[in-house]
Design an enzyme around this catalytic site. Structure first.
Site, PDB file in Angstrom:
ATOM      1  N   GLY A   2      38.664  45.350  35.666  1.00 42.68           N
ATOM      2  CA  GLY A   2      37.867  46.363  36.332  1.00 42.68           C
ATOM      3  C   GLY A   2      37.250  45.770  37.580  1.00 42.68           C
ATOM      4  N   TYR A   3      36.710  46.646  38.402  1.00 42.54           N
ATOM      5  CA  TYR A   3      36.150  46.227  39.687  1.00 42.54           C
ATOM      6  C   TYR A   3      34.692  46.619  39.765  1.00 42.54           C
ATOM      7  CZ  TYR A   3      40.820  45.015  40.829  1.00 42.54           C
ATOM      8  OH  TYR A   3      42.050  44.401  40.806  1.00 42.54           O
TER       9      TYR A   3
END
Length: 158
Positions: free
Chosen positions: A28-29
Site C-alpha cells: 500500500g501507499y
C-alpha cells in the site's frame, strides 16, 4: 544515494516454466504524490518500508531507500494507506545473467503481468528473454502506485 535502475516490460507467454521462485506481495501507499512514494509492503511474512523519489532518465532510474520493519509495524502502517493495497505474486525468472521479476497482479489489476529487470547502469546490456513484450519503462500507468488509483481492469472499460 541508492538508485534503482530498471526497465519494465509487458509479458507474453512462456515464462511460467522458467520460474525459480514465487512470493505473494501486498503493498500500500501511505503517500504517492509528484512521483514520490512512501510504500509499505508485506512479503513472505516480512514487512518493508520504502521511499522512492521521482523518476529520471525517462523512467529508467529513481532514488530508492528500503528498510525491513517488524511485520506488526507493517500491518499497522497498511491501515494508513488511503486507497487500499496492490495484491500480486512476484515470480523470479533467471535469464542471461539477470533475474527478471515477473509480477502477476490480482484483484482489480487481474490480467496484468509485467516484468522488470534491475540494471547496474542505465546503458547496461541484457539478454532479452522471448516472453518479454512491449517496453513500458516510464509509462506511469504501470507504476504500482498508479494501479491503486486507476486499476488495470478499468482500462479495458474505456
Amino acid at each position: 544515494m541508492p538508485q534503482e535502475i530498471e526497465r519494465k516490460f509487458l509479458v507474453g507467454d512462456g515464462w511460467r516454466t522458467l520460474v525459480a521462485s514465487s512470493s505473494r506481495i501486498a503493498q500500500g501507499y501511505i503517500c504517492a504524490e509528484h512521483g514520490r512514494t512512501v510504500r509499505v509492503r508485506i512479503r513472505d511474512g516480512r514487512g518493508y518500508l520504502t521511499i522512492k523519489g521521482p523518476s529520471a532518465d525517462g523512467g529508467l532510474s529513481r532514488y530508492e531507500w528500503e528498510k525491513e520493519i517488524p511485520l506488526a509495524d507493517a500491518e499497522e502502517l497498511m491501515r494508513l494507506c488511503p486507497v487500499g493495497t496492490v495484491d500480486k505474486t512476484r515470480h523470479l525468472v533467471p535469464w542471461g545473467g539477470h533475474t527478471f521479476e515477473v509480477d502477476e497482479f490480482h484483484g482489480a489489476n487481474e490480467g496484468l503481468v509485467v516484468a522488470e529487470v534491475e540494471l547496474s547502469s542505465p546503458g547496461e546490456a541484457f539478454e532479452r528473454p522471448p516472453f518479454l513484450g512491449r517496453e513500458v519503462t516510464g509509462d506511469a500507468r504501470y507504476y504500482n502506485s498508479q494501479l491503486m488509483r486507476c486499476p488495470y481492469r478499468t482500462w479495458r472499460d474505456g
